[in-house]
Design an enzyme around this catalytic site. Sequence first.
Site, short mmCIF file in Angstrom:
data_model
loop_
_atom_site.label_atom_id
_atom_site.label_comp_id
_atom_site.label_asym_id
_atom_site.label_seq_id
_atom_site.Cartn_x
_atom_site.Cartn_y
_atom_site.Cartn_z
N ASP A 85 -7.04 10.71 -4.01
CA ASP A 85 -7.50 9.53 -3.29
C ASP A 85 -7.42 8.33 -4.22
O ASP A 85 -8.03 8.32 -5.30
CB ASP A 85 -8.95 9.78 -2.81
N ASP A 96 -6.61 1.84 0.36
CA ASP A 96 -7.34 3.08 0.09
C ASP A 96 -6.58 4.16 0.87
O ASP A 96 -6.50 4.07 2.09
CB ASP A 96 -8.78 2.90 0.60
N HIS A 158 -14.09 3.66 7.03
CA HIS A 158 -14.94 2.50 6.76
C HIS A 158 -14.17 1.20 6.87
O HIS A 158 -12.94 1.19 6.75
CB HIS A 158 -15.52 2.62 5.34
N HIS A 166 -16.41 -0.59 0.93
CA HIS A 166 -17.08 0.03 2.07
C HIS A 166 -17.97 -0.99 2.78
O HIS A 166 -19.10 -1.23 2.36
CB HIS A 166 -17.94 1.23 1.62
N GLU A 191 -10.27 8.17 7.58
CA GLU A 191 -10.11 9.31 6.67
C GLU A 191 -10.76 10.58 7.19
O GLU A 191 -11.89 10.89 6.87
CB GLU A 191 -10.59 8.99 5.25
N GLU A 275 -5.89 10.04 4.52
CA GLU A 275 -6.42 8.68 4.69
C GLU A 275 -5.32 7.64 4.66
O GLU A 275 -4.38 7.74 3.86
CB GLU A 275 -7.44 8.38 3.58
MN MN Z 1 -10.13 6.94 -0.21
MN MN Z 2 -11.91 5.46 1.98
#
Ligand code: MN
Ligand code: MN
Length: 290
Positions: A85, A96, A158, A166, A191, A275
């Site tokens: 990630d 992200d 998010h 976030h 995600e 994600e």
């Molecule tokens: Mn992530």
């Molecule tokens: Mn994330």
Amino acid sequence: MDPYEKSCILKAGKIGKAALEFAQTLIEPGALLLDVAEKTETFIRQEGAQPSFPLNLSINHEAAHYTPFPNDKKTFKTGDLVKVDIGAQVDGFISDNAATVEVGGTGNYSNLIDSSREALEAALKVLRPNIPIGLIGRVIGDKINSMGFKPVKNLGGHGINRFDLHSRIFIPNYDDGNGATITPGTVIAIEPFASTGTGMIHNGPGGNIYIMSGTKQDKRDPVYGAFNMLPFAERWITSLIPDHSAYLRKMMGKKQISQFPVLKEHNGAMISQAEHTILVLADEIIVTTK
Ligand code: MN
Ligand code: MN
């Protein structure tokens, strides 16, 4: 949307995607997690961005938030199920993205890996401006359940703002009944996490990812100057703050910095994650990390 902001968001997405691909090429039996993290983070800087957060390499029943400690000696083993990630940030604009790989290509958890990936694809297919958040969760949860696994209920996607990984928007991996909608002009990360266990994650021991958390930041603090309100690793401040362990203890004591715990399922359960980051506009949905 402001053209400068949009160009930064797109650039962050492109570099974040490349970094996720690069990291996966480094993961093999015997490789040090620390090497993979440092090489991937260096790759992002060389591409003209900064990491949005330290590379997360969470293994087997760990769902998220493991990044190597300074001098970490942990290595990948054949059969490890690794959630990779990472993201890039350009002037505070963030991507992200994540993928799950099996070390050594063992193929024991291909269906589990497919379930989170297909749930993500299904969510992207229904995504549109002003979609209710609970509906995104329903599509994700239905797909994972239909493939025989449990969606993780207490982790999810998010909203993303500038220097804010976030935001208050939480996108669940099941229908939580939330009728609030995704407004055009919003950046979100979706995600899906799939589990062979109960689908509930708990906090493990403190990890090695930190974030400024006080309400009033000291603008002269070198760590705030370097990372603003984005997560960082102790590895990243060793040259910035000579006595970094004492600094972290002191700042955590004053609640000016908080530490992300490693997030885990129960022992024996396996977790997969996929994600992407998406820019939702009134007339266009752009998956920035695809
Ligand atoms: Mn992530
Ligand atoms: Mn994330």
